[in-house]
Motif scaffolding. Structure first.
Motif, PDB file in Angstrom:
ATOM      1  N   TRP A 176      -4.214  65.856  45.412  1.00  0.00           N
ATOM      2  CA  TRP A 176      -4.770  67.107  44.905  1.00  0.00           C
ATOM      3  C   TRP A 176      -5.850  66.810  43.890  1.00  0.00           C
ATOM      4  O   TRP A 176      -5.832  65.793  43.218  1.00  0.00           O
ATOM      5  CB  TRP A 176      -3.682  67.946  44.240  1.00  0.00           C
ATOM      6  N   SER A 177      -6.779  67.708  43.825  1.00  0.00           N
ATOM      7  CA  SER A 177      -7.856  67.497  42.871  1.00  0.00           C
ATOM      8  C   SER A 177      -8.260  68.853  42.296  1.00  0.00           C
ATOM      9  O   SER A 177      -8.118  69.878  42.944  1.00  0.00           O
ATOM     10  CB  SER A 177      -9.033  66.833  43.576  1.00  0.00           C
ATOM     11  N   PRO A 178      -8.777  68.855  41.081  1.00  0.00           N
ATOM     12  CA  PRO A 178      -9.242  70.124  40.507  1.00  0.00           C
ATOM     13  C   PRO A 178     -10.423  70.686  41.294  1.00  0.00           C
ATOM     14  O   PRO A 178     -10.752  71.862  41.177  1.00  0.00           O
ATOM     15  CB  PRO A 178      -9.697  69.732  39.085  1.00  0.00           C
ATOM     16  N   ASN A 179     -11.060  69.829  42.124  1.00  0.00           N
ATOM     17  CA  ASN A 179     -12.217  70.279  42.884  1.00  0.00           C
ATOM     18  C   ASN A 179     -11.845  70.868  44.241  1.00  0.00           C
ATOM     19  O   ASN A 179     -12.697  71.039  45.120  1.00  0.00           O
ATOM     20  CB  ASN A 179     -13.188  69.117  43.102  1.00  0.00           C
ATOM     21  N   GLN A 180     -10.564  71.144  44.405  1.00  0.00           N
ATOM     22  CA  GLN A 180     -10.000  71.739  45.609  1.00  0.00           C
ATOM     23  C   GLN A 180     -10.858  72.834  46.246  1.00  0.00           C
ATOM     24  O   GLN A 180     -11.198  72.777  47.423  1.00  0.00           O
ATOM     25  CB  GLN A 180      -8.661  72.342  45.179  1.00  0.00           C
ATOM     26  N   LYS A 181     -11.230  73.791  45.423  1.00  0.00           N
ATOM     27  CA  LYS A 181     -11.965  74.943  45.948  1.00  0.00           C
ATOM     28  C   LYS A 181     -13.383  74.573  46.332  1.00  0.00           C
ATOM     29  O   LYS A 181     -13.931  75.087  47.300  1.00  0.00           O
ATOM     30  CB  LYS A 181     -11.990  76.073  44.910  1.00  0.00           C
ATOM     31  N   LYS A 182     -13.948  73.643  45.549  1.00  0.00           N
ATOM     32  CA  LYS A 182     -15.303  73.187  45.847  1.00  0.00           C
ATOM     33  C   LYS A 182     -15.317  72.511  47.219  1.00  0.00           C
ATOM     34  O   LYS A 182     -16.214  72.736  48.032  1.00  0.00           O
ATOM     35  CB  LYS A 182     -15.751  72.206  44.754  1.00  0.00           C
TER      36      LYS A 182
ATOM     37  N   MET B 244       2.377  70.562  55.433  1.00  0.00           N
ATOM     38  CA  MET B 244       1.099  70.585  56.114  1.00  0.00           C
ATOM     39  C   MET B 244       0.178  71.676  55.589  1.00  0.00           C
ATOM     40  O   MET B 244      -1.011  71.506  55.511  1.00  0.00           O
ATOM     41  CB  MET B 244       1.301  70.770  57.611  1.00  0.00           C
ATOM     42  N   ALA B 245       0.810  72.779  55.264  1.00  0.00           N
ATOM     43  CA  ALA B 245      -0.001  73.902  54.786  1.00  0.00           C
ATOM     44  C   ALA B 245      -0.592  73.561  53.434  1.00  0.00           C
ATOM     45  O   ALA B 245       0.037  72.906  52.619  1.00  0.00           O
ATOM     46  CB  ALA B 245       0.851  75.145  54.666  1.00  0.00           C
ATOM     47  N   VAL B 246      -1.821  74.002  53.253  1.00  0.00           N
ATOM     48  CA  VAL B 246      -2.474  73.714  51.992  1.00  0.00           C
ATOM     49  C   VAL B 246      -2.854  75.023  51.326  1.00  0.00           C
ATOM     50  O   VAL B 246      -3.589  75.826  51.874  1.00  0.00           O
ATOM     51  CB  VAL B 246      -3.739  72.866  52.214  1.00  0.00           C
ATOM     52  N   GLU B 247      -2.288  75.264  50.128  1.00  0.00           N
ATOM     53  CA  GLU B 247      -2.570  76.506  49.423  1.00  0.00           C
ATOM     54  C   GLU B 247      -3.703  76.265  48.447  1.00  0.00           C
ATOM     55  O   GLU B 247      -3.599  75.427  47.568  1.00  0.00           O
ATOM     56  CB  GLU B 247      -1.301  76.937  48.680  1.00  0.00           C
ATOM     57  N   THR B 248      -4.821  76.974  48.650  1.00  0.00           N
ATOM     58  CA  THR B 248      -5.936  76.769  47.735  1.00  0.00           C
ATOM     59  C   THR B 248      -6.016  77.864  46.685  1.00  0.00           C
ATOM     60  O   THR B 248      -6.711  77.729  45.711  1.00  0.00           O
ATOM     61  CB  THR B 248      -7.283  76.724  48.482  1.00  0.00           C
ATOM     62  N   ALA B 249      -5.283  78.952  46.916  1.00  0.00           N
ATOM     63  CA  ALA B 249      -5.328  80.032  45.934  1.00  0.00           C
ATOM     64  C   ALA B 249      -4.658  79.579  44.646  1.00  0.00           C
ATOM     65  O   ALA B 249      -3.780  78.725  44.644  1.00  0.00           O
ATOM     66  CB  ALA B 249      -4.630  81.256  46.480  1.00  0.00           C
ATOM     67  N   GLU B 250      -5.091  80.120  43.563  1.00  0.00           N
ATOM     68  CA  GLU B 250      -4.464  79.781  42.291  1.00  0.00           C
ATOM     69  C   GLU B 250      -3.019  80.258  42.282  1.00  0.00           C
ATOM     70  O   GLU B 250      -2.662  81.203  42.974  1.00  0.00           O
ATOM     71  CB  GLU B 250      -5.225  80.453  41.144  1.00  0.00           C
TER      72      GLU B 250
ATOM     73  N   VAL C 145      -6.790  65.939  55.760  1.00  0.00           N
ATOM     74  CA  VAL C 145      -6.681  64.483  55.657  1.00  0.00           C
ATOM     75  C   VAL C 145      -7.096  64.018  54.260  1.00  0.00           C
ATOM     76  O   VAL C 145      -6.421  63.195  53.635  1.00  0.00           O
ATOM     77  CB  VAL C 145      -7.545  63.796  56.744  1.00  0.00           C
ATOM     78  N   LEU C 146      -8.197  64.562  53.757  1.00  0.00           N
ATOM     79  CA  LEU C 146      -8.668  64.175  52.420  1.00  0.00           C
ATOM     80  C   LEU C 146      -7.630  64.502  51.352  1.00  0.00           C
ATOM     81  O   LEU C 146      -7.347  63.688  50.471  1.00  0.00           O
ATOM     82  CB  LEU C 146      -9.986  64.897  52.092  1.00  0.00           C
ATOM     83  N   ILE C 147      -7.032  65.700  51.458  1.00  0.00           N
ATOM     84  CA  ILE C 147      -6.035  66.102  50.460  1.00  0.00           C
ATOM     85  C   ILE C 147      -4.764  65.256  50.597  1.00  0.00           C
ATOM     86  O   ILE C 147      -4.202  64.787  49.613  1.00  0.00           O
ATOM     87  CB  ILE C 147      -5.709  67.603  50.592  1.00  0.00           C
TER      88      ILE C 147
END
Lengths: 160, 145
Positions: free
Chosen positions: B108-114, B1-7, B101-103
């Motif tokens: 996953w997408s390269p536009n994660q941070k955006k 469930m957790a989503v890590e956005t950090a590199e 939900v989107l993720i």
């Protein structure tokens, strides 16, 4: 077996969550931002425990549907409309009350499922023994059931 | 469930931290994604608490007098503050939930941070526009009238 039902609930949690966004927008709009109820007037914040003043749109809409003196609680003594009168514009509507009650019941069920499934996710993450998990689960879903009954009763009987 | 956005951190960083941080809490790596996840849980818990109080209060719908008295009470300043906090919790939980939900459904997408910062901006706009009436009413009550 447990894994399969967990996957379904996981999926449902996302569906109910997405659905709730739209239900909440409607709910917030009709209850707080619609021109009939939006009362950004000086009387909105008060310590006196008096009912807020509604805009003319609300006054006229209630007068058009419920004659003064017909039902108790729809009008203040000075003739201004009460919050109950404004809410009953939807819940005692001769035609659309059924739709609004249906909306509220759907909202109630979806919100309870989403909220209590999420609560159980959090609880079972931190409670480590199986007995504790079961107790927490039983207690929280019992509370959800009680709230469902209270909510259904309130919404269905309101305005009847 | 957790989503890590950090590199992804460098490998040696990880081993160092695991070895030095012994307490349970410090083993969590609080970065953007971790913070988003914790805030999601906390706002979720707060919203369940609110849901319980809200539905319990709605029993007043069966009595015009009780309902009017309840609404009158809700116009005290403290409830206006609560109203605003409720909007903040709802807006954050809804937008971060939408991100999850989107993720989960689109991957996953390269536009994660955006995506993260776009939804963050949308949340800020919702809070500002939707919360304006509550804040205005409070300012008006305490400073303007």
């Amino acid at each position: 077996m447990a894994n399969k039902s967990k996957a379904i609930n996981w999926f449902l949690h996302r569906i109910t969550g997405t659905f709730l966004v739209f239900l909440l927008i409607t709910h917030f709009w009709v209850q707080h931002y619609d021109s009939q109820v939006a009362s950004i007037s000086k009387t909105v914040v008060t310590q006196e425990q008096t009912t807020p003043e509604y805009p003319n749109e609300a006054q006229e809409a209630v007068e058009a549907r419920f004659a003064p003196g017909e039902v108790d609680g729809y009008y203040n003594e000075d003739g201004s409309v009460t919050p109950y009168g404004v809410v009953m514009l939807r819940l005692a509507d001769p035609v659309y009350a059924v739709l609004w009650k249906g909306f509220n019941i759907l909202f109630l069920i979806v919100a309870l499922h989403h909220g209590f499934y999420g609560l159980n996710n959090v609880l079972t993450d931190y409670i480590r023994n199986d007995m504790g998990k079961m107790v927490a689960k039983t207690l929280s879903w019992s509370l959800a059931l009680v709230l469902l009954v209270i909510g259904l009763y309130s919404v269905i009987t309101a305005g009847w | 469930m957790a989503v890590e956005t950090a590199e992804r951190p460098e490998a040696h960083e990880v081993t160092q931290e695991v070895q030095t941080d012994t307490s349970r809490f410090q083993r969590y790596r609080v970065r953007t994604g971790m913070f988003a996840w914790m805030a999601h849980r906390l706002s979720g818990l707060a919203l369940v608490g609110y849901l319980v109080v809200h539905i319990w209060g709605l029993r007043a719908l069966t009595s015009p007098e009780a309902f009017n008295a309840l609404i009158a009470k809700y116009h005290a300043p403290i409830y206006k503050v609560g109203e605003f906090l409720l909007l903040v919790a709802v807006a954050y939980h809804a937008m971060n939930g939408l991100r999850i939900v989107l993720i989960d459904f689109l991957g996953w997408s390269p536009n994660q941070k955006k995506l993260f910062w776009t939804l963050g901006a949308v949340t800020a706009v919702i809070i500002a526009v939707g919360g304006y009436p509550s804040i205005y009413a409070l300012v008006d009550h305490y400073f303007l009238s």
